[in-house]
Design an enzyme around this catalytic site. Structure first.
Site, PDB file in Angstrom:
ATOM      1  N   LYS A 176      24.728 -11.455  -9.287  1.00 41.16           N
ATOM      2  CA  LYS A 176      26.018 -11.305 -10.416  1.00 41.16           C
ATOM      3  C   LYS A 176      27.028 -12.212 -10.137  1.00 41.16           C
ATOM      4  O   LYS A 176      28.333 -12.293  -9.883  1.00 41.16           O
ATOM      5  CB  LYS A 176      26.490 -10.632  -8.453  1.00 41.16           C
ATOM      6  CG  LYS A 176      26.002  -9.372  -7.868  1.00 41.16           C
ATOM      7  CD  LYS A 176      26.178  -8.595  -7.809  1.00 41.16           C
ATOM      8  CE  LYS A 176      25.906  -7.564  -8.166  1.00 41.16           C
ATOM      9  NZ  LYS A 176      26.711  -5.929  -8.770  1.00 41.16           N
TER      10      LYS A 176
ATOM     11  N   ASP B  28      28.795  -6.948  -0.605  1.00 40.41           N
ATOM     12  CA  ASP B  28      27.261  -6.833   0.396  1.00 40.41           C
ATOM     13  C   ASP B  28      26.990  -8.372   0.205  1.00 40.41           C
ATOM     14  O   ASP B  28      25.848  -8.537   1.271  1.00 40.41           O
ATOM     15  CB  ASP B  28      26.527  -6.132  -0.218  1.00 40.41           C
ATOM     16  CG  ASP B  28      26.590  -4.347  -0.018  1.00 40.41           C
ATOM     17  OD1 ASP B  28      27.062  -4.226   1.028  1.00 40.41           O
ATOM     18  OD2 ASP B  28      26.587  -3.703  -0.653  1.00 40.41           O
TER      19      ASP B  28
HETATM   20  C1  LIG Z   1      20.685  -8.623  -5.758  1.00 40.24           C
HETATM   21  C2  LIG Z   1      21.323  -7.204  -6.672  1.00 40.24           C
HETATM   22  N1  LIG Z   1      20.676  -7.125  -6.902  1.00 40.24           N
HETATM   23  C3  LIG Z   1      21.660  -5.819  -7.850  1.00 40.24           C
HETATM   24  C4  LIG Z   1      22.392  -5.086  -7.416  1.00 40.24           C
HETATM   25  C5  LIG Z   1      22.907  -4.086  -7.937  1.00 40.24           C
HETATM   26  O1  LIG Z   1      23.863  -3.878  -8.465  1.00 40.24           O
HETATM   27  P1  LIG Z   1      24.539  -2.888  -8.744  1.00 40.24           P
HETATM   28  O2  LIG Z   1      25.709  -2.723  -7.190  1.00 40.24           O
HETATM   29  O3  LIG Z   1      25.696  -3.085 -10.026  1.00 40.24           O
HETATM   30  O4  LIG Z   1      23.883  -1.390  -9.209  1.00 40.24           O
HETATM   31  C6  LIG Z   1      22.986  -5.815  -6.359  1.00 40.24           C
HETATM   32  C7  LIG Z   1      24.414  -5.380  -6.137  1.00 40.24           C
HETATM   33  O5  LIG Z   1      25.086  -5.886  -5.421  1.00 40.24           O
HETATM   34  C8  LIG Z   1      22.757  -7.786  -6.260  1.00 40.24           C
HETATM   35  O6  LIG Z   1      23.569  -8.041  -5.413  1.00 40.24           O
END
Ligand SMILES: Cc1ncc(COP(=O)(O)O)c(C=O)c1O
Length: 380
Positions: free
Chosen positions: A82, A114
């Site tokens: 991210k 989050d």
């Molecule tokens: C560590 C991690 N993996 C996967 C995701 C999933 O990403 P998305 O919300 O873009 O689908 C997030 C989203 O915050 C994340 O923080």
């Protein structure tokens, strides 16, 4: 390790998958946007490619030829992929604002999160010295909140779930003229999430370089709002075209918005009642701009329970003679859990067409972004 720990709840094969649809989406995330993101981000202090690790031990246990795990735990010291998206979108917005106003006076950013996206936005704001407001819901851990505050952001905690924090973020931002930097999109709000995806595309670009000509047979992508999946799919579809791997989405059973939307063939809002341990995946609605892409480009969705989360974090952490210990956070094992679940269920394995020749790409999306939880997981 007991491999029966890994199971799935639901599986759906997308009847609207259209292998030729990549031509429809070539403008969603343009090559120019991706190249601009690469040019900018690779010039930032501390930029380096994150490793693409081969997990021979898990591949052997899952009955596949190989697993390529993109380890994002070291990304810019923020601990997740991210770091590429929110910070880049802040940079782009600030650039536009400066072009219009001559300086950044009065420019402030806000987002609901989050944890990981907010950390990226807070870091991006700190890098350019602007005010940042972060909206978190009741279940976001205090350590995640503290990490964002340590980057200079003002953290607002809201009762309710992620979607409630988004509503509050919108209300206060329009009142105070803060620019929202969201990783998800809705009617009339598209430019910023596209830039967030352009930031993520830097990871996809690295993967293509690291695979050095090999195209995996399967790509299992964890999804919250689908921004990550959209960014990866848009990029890889343009590069690999007809040779696109089989795209499998892995979601938490508690926030299965991609599953429910594909099943209904329209965006469905999931009312999140239970919070998954995989905090980054706890999102009740697919990003609007991503939906048409996922509706045609995703072949399968597998929803998973939380049972395998801690065991997979522990498995990744155990070094073998062929690989070092991998620091994988709560979301990082989602793709591997879905893969192991398929190995435990011959009908799922067959449906996904996974066999001894399969080469599987997964995303280790985060490291110990919640250090207290990571420590507990290692000690349990
Ligand atoms: C560590 C991690 N993996 C996967 C995701 C999933 O990403 P998305 O919300 O873009 O689908 C997030 C989203 O915050 C994340 O923080």
């Amino acid at each position: 390790m007991n491999s029966t720990t890994y199971s799935h709840r639901k599986h759906l094969e997308n009847s609207n998958f259209d292998a030729t649809a990549h031509t429809e989406f070539s403008s969603l995330l343009s090559q120019t946007d991706c190249e601009a993101a690469k040019h900018e981000i690779s010039a930032w202090d501390g930029y380096q490619q994150t490793p693409l690790v081969e997990l021979d031990d898990i591949a052997a246990a899952a009955g596949v030829k190989s697993i390529y795990y993109k380890d994002e735990s070291g990304r810019f010291g923020l601990g997740s992929f991210k770091a590429l998206g929110g910070s880049y979108a802040v940079f782009k917005l600030a650039d536009e604002y400066k072009a219009e106003h001559g300086n950044l006076e009065g420019f402030a950013v806000a987002t609901a999160t989050d944890g990981n996206h907010g950390r990226s936005v807070a870091w991006g704001a700190q890098r350019i010295g602007v005010e940042c407001h972060i909206f978190i819901h009741a279940h976001v851990s205090q350590q995640r909140a503290d990490a964002m505050a340590a980057l200079g952001a003002e953290v607002h905690r809201i009762d309710g779930n992620y979607d409630d924090s988004l509503v509050e973020c919108e209300t206060l931002s329009s009142k105070n003229n803060w620019q929202i930097v969201s990783d998800t999109s809705w009617d009339g709000y598209e430019t910023v999430p596209i830039q967030v995806m352009a930031g993520y595309s830097v990871m996809a670009n690295e993967i293509v370089e690291q695979l050095d000509g090999h195209i995996p047979s399967h790509f299992i992508i964890p999804a919250g709002c689908g921004g990550l999946a959209g960014g990866m799919l848009a990029y890889f579809w343009q590069v690999w075209k007809d040779q696109l791997p089989t795209i499998v989405i892995a979601e938490s059973e508690y926030s299965d918005c991609v599953y429910q939307s594909l099943e209904a063939n329209q965006i469905k809002l999931v009312n999140i009642v239970d919070e998954t341990l995989m905090a980054g995946l706890s999102c009740g609605e697919v990003s609007k701009i991503i939906w048409p892409l996922l509706a045609k480009g995703v072949q399968h969705v597998v929803t998973i329970p939380d049972d395998g989360v801690v065991p997979m974090m522990q498995w990744l952490a155990r070094p073998t003679s062929s690989r070092a210990s991998v620091e994988g956070g709560e979301c990082s094992g989602a793709g591997l859990i879905a893969l192991m679940a398929a190995n435990n269920d011959p009908s799922l394995k067959q449906a996904l067409n996974i066999n001894a020749q399969s080469t599987i790409l997964v995303l280790g999306t985060e490291g110990a972004t919640d250090p207290e939880f990571y420590k507990q997981a290692m000690e349990s």
